[in-house]
Design an enzyme around this catalytic site. Structure first.
Site, short mmCIF file in Angstrom:
data_model
loop_
_atom_site.label_atom_id
_atom_site.label_comp_id
_atom_site.label_asym_id
_atom_site.label_seq_id
_atom_site.Cartn_x
_atom_site.Cartn_y
_atom_site.Cartn_z
N HIS A 138 8.82 -6.06 14.45
CA HIS A 138 10.07 -5.96 13.72
C HIS A 138 10.26 -7.12 12.75
O HIS A 138 10.92 -6.96 11.73
CB HIS A 138 11.26 -5.95 14.70
N GLU A 166 7.18 7.16 8.22
CA GLU A 166 7.25 6.26 7.06
C GLU A 166 6.38 6.73 5.91
O GLU A 166 6.75 6.59 4.75
CB GLU A 166 6.87 4.83 7.47
#
Lengths: 372, 325
Positions: B129, B60
């Site tokens: 998540h 990321e």
């Protein structure tokens, strides 16, 4: 014990041998050794006298820039400053091999390269003091990156952008030995490798990250071999030999610009001074005995000797250049002194392209205050 | 007009912007051939090519660094972070780098980046998540945080975000992705950033919400109307910066307010709204500011979501408490 799988008599893999092989790395590339002997005549001969003189001048310029900046720092006239003495060959050698259209992503010790690539000394000083006017570089470069590793992931992006633009340019970035331990350093090089973009990653390995020796950063015998993890070719170069540094950087740029993907270079150098002007004292963690061999390898000494032998360089010439450089620094700091202080209203105005209603309110309040 | 889900609205916006602006680029983990793990980029690589819509290595921070570099070389990146919990890996690139670009370089450089990332509870995901992490980013000057609550706004706000020349964190609600459909125009339209919307007019109390909680607030308002309590529901749309003018206007009429968020109570968007009201509009109120938020724990494991996430009933209870103060 019954039922337990017996230890194999013969191991399926010889890890000791694999580990030993990791240390089997080529010797750093060198053109002029520490005794001012030319050890790679073929490469040396590709340089004209003018080019060798240019190298000398750039190194003397960098050393003088450092000395005068250090003086200003001692007088309390600078902000954050990271000394560069000892790294002239590494810094000037690599940056001189780049072209104006190349995009520089420097770290905080890379001010000389930044100036070489288009910033003014005044801007560098304003950056050091902490003024936005120090960040308005004319050339293609970012301001010095304080977050170690961040420049590497951004370099991958800039290089991808240059590739997509079809430009005849590369992105190049610097970090130190400590920086190679960062996740971003790996990610940046790995992205650059995955996309085969025109990026050059330069690790200036001066053996110390503040007080932490290079040996405590990693068990890797060289930092250059870290590029192997990204499928990127890499090389170690004698970072005190400007002819070698330039030659390697130039070869890397040629290779990259031909569309072959990124390269990583590790320059072996030394930081003669403190980590930074912010109170670091190297005598707490470095011995004179340990540093002495590096001082003997001063990048200026060996080229100076070669050029003096060739009757191309004299003490007078060097003194004149030092004076000229220091005068330019003095001019620059005067200019920096005259720079208008920043206003909060201006800071608010540049937070977004179009200030939000709340920011507009704040701007109005500060403008009123500032007009008094 | 076509009936579309929240996901389809997002795909629509991306399709329009890829077509309209050749400088837009979509990239992230599995956004290319696979069309994204939620199919938000379905078919886009096929339509616009790998040069415009491409997969990245799984990192990321690297993805955000890529976005910053592309932004510096005249591209308009629309990177994706697969789940907002993974934004932690990229906090420096987002908060330490792209949000500061314009400020650092005195307007000479900027980051025209829109980071898309799904978030939000109620779909029994694995850890990290569903976390509501907007709180981490609303305090970052130079960064906008946009959280649409329905398909129409998702499309219009995403187009506005992409067209904006400053970085936007565009958070997409996982629960809303497929649970709601709405008639939305097929063509390009925008919904303005930095502006809240009154999604339901009322006179007795103002409910300020965003993301999936807007729907909960509307359901609560519907139930409360049967008890003759008239709620005005405000959807913040952009949670940083916050459009306080719309809120102040509403409470000048209702004199009561309840702020609703799915995130934990600590230092959140609700706290910011409450303090703005306290600082600038306290005299509008004739009752304390009510807040509905999740408990101050780590985001719950999947099976505990429904006892943790604030829902309609929590809003109804809080509204009654404030009304009867």
């Amino acid at each position: 014990m019954k039922g337990m799988i017996e230890m194999a008599k013969k191991s399926i893999v010889d890890f000791s041998k694999i580990k030993k092989n990791l240390s089997d790395i080529p010797k750093p590339i060198q053109v002029i050794n520490e005794h001012a002997e030319i050890v790679n005549q073929d490469i040396f001969d590709t340089f004209s006298d003018e080019q060798l003189l240019e190298f000398m001048k750039k190194m003397v310029w960098e050393r003088a820039l450092h000395e005068q900046t250090m003086n200003f720092s001692r007088q309390g006239r600078m902000g954050f400053y990271a000394p560069t003495a000892g790294e002239e060959a590494s810094e000037m050698g690599t940056v001189l091999a780049m072209e104006k259209q190349d995009y520089l992503l420097p770290a905080y010790r890379d001010i000389p390269q930044l100036i070489q690539h288009g910033a003014t000394i005044t801007q560098a000083y304003l950056w050091s003091r902490g003024h936005v006017k120090g960040n308005e570089f004319a050339g293609r470069s970012l301001m010095p990156q304080i977050i170690i590793g961040a420049a590497y992931v951004e370099t991958a992006g800039v290089a991808l952008g240059l590739k997509k633009n079809g430009e005849n340019a590369i992105a190049f970035s610097y970090t130190g030995d400590g920086g190679t331990s960062q996740g971003d350093s790996y990610e940046g090089m790995n992205f650059a490798g995955a996309y085969q973009v025109p990026a050059l990653f330069i690790v200036q390995d001066n053996n110390y990250a503040i007080s932490t020796p290079r040996s405590k950063q990693t068990a890797a015998p060289s930092l250059a071999q870290k590029a192997v993890a990204c499928g990127i070719p890499s090389v170690q170069v004698d970072g005190m030999d400007i002819v070698a540094c330039y030659s390697v950087a130039k070869a890397a740029r040629d290779y990259i610009i031909a569309g072959n993907g990124p390269v990583m270079i590790e320059t072996l150098t030394d930081r003669y001074g403190a980590h930074s002007s912010a109170g670091d004292d190297p005598s707490r963690y470095r011995t004179k005995e340990e540093q002495q061999p590096w001082l003997d390898r001063d990048p200026l000494i060996r080229l100076r000797q070669i050029l003096t032998n060739k009757k191309l360089w004299s003490d007078e010439q060097e003194e004149a250049l030092v004076k000229e450089t220091k005068d330019a620094c003095k001019e620059a700091i005067k200019e920096a002194d005259q720079t208008e202080p920043e206003k909060v209203s201006d800071m608010l105005k540049r937070t977004f392209e179009v200030p939000t209603p709340e920011l507009q309110d704040e701007i109005a309040k500060f403008e009123e205050k500032e007009s008094k | 007009m076509t009936k579309k889900s929240y996901i389809q609205a997002i795909t629509d916006a991306l399709d329009i912007m890829l077509k309209e602006d050749p400088k837009t680029l979509i990239f992230g983990e599995d956004v290319g051939k696979n069309g994204g793990v939620f199919r938000t980029t379905q078919g886009l690589q096929e339509k616009y090519g790998e040069d415009r819509v491409f997969d990245t290595p799984l990192a990321e921070s690297g993805i955000m660094g890529l976005a910053i570099g592309l932004g510096l070389t005249d591209w308009r990146p629309i990177p994706e972070i697969q789940f907002s919990g993974f934004t932690f890996e990229a906090v420096d690139s987002i908060a330490g780098q792209m949000a500061r670009m314009r400020f650092r370089f005195n307007n000479k450089k900027h980051s025209p980046i829109t980071i898309r990332s799904p978030y939000g509870g109620g779909t029994h995901t694995a850890e990290m998540h569903s976390d509501n992490l907007e709180n981490f980013f609303t305090g970052v000057p130079g960064l906008r945080v946009v959280m649409p609550s329905n398909p129409y706004d998702a499309k219009g706000l995403l187009i506005s975000s992409i067209e904006n020349n400053d970085p936007v964190l565009f958070l997409e609600n996982l629960k809303l992705y497929r649970s709601m459909k709405a008639d939305i125009p097929d063509e390009k339209y925008t919904v303005p950033l930095d502006q809240a919307k009154v999604v339901q007019a009322g006179n007795d109390i103002t409910i300020v919400a965003y993301g999936a909680q807007v729907q909960e607030a509307q359901h609560a308002a519907e139930d409360l109307s049967k008890e003759n309590i008239s709620c005005e529901v405000i959807d913040l749309c952009t949670v940083s910066p916050i459009d306080t003018a719309t809120i102040f206007q509403s409470i000048a009429k209702t004199h009561k307010v309840v702020i609703v968020q799915e995130a934990q109570k600590m230092a959140g968007v609700g706290a910011q709204v409450a303090s703005e009201i306290g600082e600038k509009a306290i005299m509008s109120l004739d009752a304390p500011i009510g807040r509905v938020a999740a408990p101050n724990t780590i985001y719950p494991f999947a099976l505990a979501e429904e006892v943790w996430i604030p829902r309609k009933q929590a809003i109804i209870d809080k509204v009654k408490e404030i009304i009867n103060y």
